[in-house]
Design a protein around this motif. Structure first.
Motif, PDB file in Angstrom:
ATOM      1  N   LYS A 129       2.064   1.820  -3.235  1.00 39.65           N
ATOM      2  CA  LYS A 129       0.688   2.033  -4.131  1.00 39.65           C
ATOM      3  C   LYS A 129       0.732   1.195  -4.679  1.00 39.65           C
ATOM      4  O   LYS A 129       0.148   0.952  -6.226  1.00 39.65           O
ATOM      5  N   ARG A 130       1.005  -0.284  -4.438  1.00 38.07           N
ATOM      6  CA  ARG A 130       0.523  -1.365  -5.608  1.00 38.07           C
ATOM      7  C   ARG A 130      -0.519  -2.277  -4.990  1.00 38.07           C
ATOM      8  O   ARG A 130      -0.769  -3.689  -5.377  1.00 38.07           O
ATOM      9  N   ASP A 155       5.581  12.208  -1.511  1.00 34.02           N
ATOM     10  CA  ASP A 155       4.093  12.055  -0.785  1.00 34.02           C
ATOM     11  C   ASP A 155       4.140  12.273   0.416  1.00 34.02           C
ATOM     12  O   ASP A 155       4.770  11.055   1.578  1.00 34.02           O
ATOM     13  N   VAL A 214       0.736  -1.324   0.594  1.00 37.84           N
ATOM     14  CA  VAL A 214       0.021  -0.220   0.105  1.00 37.84           C
ATOM     15  C   VAL A 214       1.176   1.337   0.027  1.00 37.84           C
ATOM     16  O   VAL A 214       0.725   2.432  -0.656  1.00 37.84           O
TER      17      VAL A 214
END
Lengths: 289, 262
Positions: free
Chosen positions: A32-33, B93, A29
């Motif tokens: 971002k997978r 981010d 996560v």
């Protein structure tokens, strides 16, 4: 009431799976997978069905090996589509997910329709059904989970660096693509060992919901991994218990609903990031010295 | 920069005939540029001129369509450890669950190699680097709970922890408060004083004239380069900023300004 020994062993094995899925899922996560994990999960079914057709038996190690092979194959396909076409990430993932899941369902329904002996129990990989697991199966799942945890412990520094700032990682000499492949492969492994418990459709929930809930409780990677692991463990055990109490109840939905409930509670009550804290507490002042 | 005559041996950085393309669209054409330590060097040009791309090309982050980049006469891969990098702040981010200290420690990772975790020596180094950028007291804070200027200084501290000889900074002053700007420039000047080379992608002509020793004006090709005073002439600037698109931009700005004053 006494709990049968087998149920206890299975519960312990699935608990290990839940914990490891939460830990590995956190890294997925953070990088971002999450969607790639979902595609891999749906792709497992085709491999499981193929492994059954080829071996003619319902041996869990064989079936899971097949599932892992097709999961990795689908991830490879994803990489190829991204590299050689102009298809966007989300569309490419949706294509791979849809096609591989379609193949899996086609094989599965073919097996059922032809009434191949032993093929009837394969639906357990669709929605999860832990009541059918043996102690040996549980030991296998726990073993793989512990190995996955060891891998995370080993490569945590590298995974965090690449997830946070891939450009800096690449410029300072880290092979970002290699780290990425290892990370996604690890997610695929956890998705595969999560199959018997949660099933191909819902196993992503075990890899995605606990990390997102855990993130609400902490601002550091280490604690996030631990909290996420614990949430995954609780959800997995809740699924096993429900599956043990109610005959023929699928485990996957119970796992997902438990994880979702914990997520909802986190959303409301987590310190600082929760809805209540934001509503009541003073908004954290953005410090500009 | 100045005094190329007295220069001995290979240049600190040398771009030789560098061309970069994204797909079929070329973004940089035939860049020939040599920069030597010590110094503060700015790469300046309009938006979309390929400034950041030039920097990424040097760091091997985008492939070269042609030409070579060398550091101390060697390819980048051989001298990676001597090069520090500060990416644009928006590329990460800031909600990521890491502390200021965690981020600065990342600068020590290349020295540690695979799987080894930072120890007391690395923590001391990171703490010292945070002190240099004036952020020692927020070491344990999550990085999202910092101002933009503080975040930029965290990135600078991470680069300092790399203990490099050459530093590349991509727009380190974009959206930064005055206090952070002063602090950043002070640290960069210190680096020059220690004999290092600092290359900065920059957008503000005023501060460029004030702080940098050397400048390269870039607009897809190299318009001019050399000592700041001799490069930042109105003629050179007109040539850099007078692409057809920029004329339109200027008209747009003028219209907007007129609307505001009304």
């Amino acid at each position: 009431m006494t709990i049968p020994y087998n149920t206890l062993v299975v519960a312990a094995g699935v608990a290990a799976v839940g914990f490891a899925a939460g830990v590995v899922g956190s890294l997925g996560v953070l990088r971002k997978r999450a969607l790639a994990g979902d595609a891999a999960a749906h792709a497992t079914l085709a491999g499981v069905a193929t492994a059954f057709l080829v071996s003619g038996r319902r041996d869990l190690p064989v079936l899971l090996a097949g599932g892992l092979a097709s999961a990795l194959l689908s991830l490879g396909g994803l990489v190829l589509i991204r590299r050689f076409t102009k298809t966007r990430d989300d569309a490419a993932t949706a294509i791979v997910l849809g096609v591989s899941f379609g193949i899996g369902i086609a094989l599965l329904s073919g097996i059922t329709a032809r009434g191949i002996p032993g093929g009837g129990g394969l639906e357990q990989f669709l929605l999860g059904h832990t009541a059918a697991l043996t102690a040996a199966d549980a030991a296998l799942l726990a073993g793989v989970s512990i190995a996955a945890l060891a891998a995370v412990w080993l490569g945590l520094k590298e995974a965090t660096l690449v997830a946070f700032d891939p450009a800096f990682a690449a410029a300072s000499g880290w092979p970002v693509a290699v780290v990425d492949y290892c990370l996604v492969a690890l997610v695929a492994v956890m998705v595969v060992v999560g199959l018997p418990a949660a099933g191909a459709v819902l196993v992503t929930a075990l890899v995605v919901i606990p990390p997102v809930a855990a993130r609400l409780w902490t601002d550091r990677v280490g604690p996030m991994l631990l909290v996420s692991g614990c949430i995954g463990l609780v959800a997995a055990v809740a699924g096993v218990v429900a599956s043990g109490l109610v005959p023929r109840l699928a485990t996957g939905p119970m796992i997902v609903l438990t994880a979702a409930a914990i997520f909802f509670v986190s959303l409301l009550f987590a310190p600082r990031r929760g809805w209540l804290a934001k509503r009541l507490g003073p908004r954290f002042p953005l410090t500009v010295e | 920069m100045a005094g190329e005559d007295r220069h001995q041996g290979p240049h600190t950085i040398e771009f030789h005939d560098v061309t970069v393309a994204y797909g079929r669209r070329p973004v940089l054409w035939n860049i020939d540029l040599a920069i030597d330590a010590p110094g503060l060097f700015a790469i300046i040009g309009p938006n979309g001129a390929g400034k950041s791309t030039l920097l990424k090309a040097a760091l091997g982050l985008v492939p070269l369509a042609g030409g070579t980049v060398t550091f101390f006469g060697k390819p980048f891969a051989d001298v990676r450890r001597r090069i520090g990098y500060v990416p644009q702040r928006e590329t990460v981010d800031w909600d990521f669950p890491v502390s200021v200290m965690d981020v600065v420690l990342m600068g020590t990772y290349p020295r540690l190699g695979w799987f080894r975790r930072p120890g007391p020596a690395e923590r001391d180094c990171a703490r010292a680097c945070l002190g240099r950028v004036g952020l020692a007291d927020v070491a344990d804070r999550q990085i999202g709970r910092l101002s933009g200027g503080q975040q930029q200084r965290v990135f600078l501290a991470r680069a300092l922890a790399q203990q490099a000889d050459v530093y590349f900074l991509d727009e380190p002053l974009a959206g930064v408060d005055a206090r952070s700007q002063d602090q950043i420039f002070r640290v960069l000047s210190e680096l020059r004083g220690e004999g290092r080379l600092v290359v900065v992608v920059h957008h503000d002509l005023r501060t460029a004239a004030e702080w940098f020793d050397g400048v390269a004006l870039v607009d897809m090709r190299l318009v001019a380069s050399g000592p700041t005073a001799s490069v930042l002439t109105s003629d050179n600037l007109r040539r850099t900023y007078a692409g057809p698109l920029d004329v339109l931009d200027e008209i747009g700005l003028a219209v907007e300004q007129a609307r505001r004053t009304r």
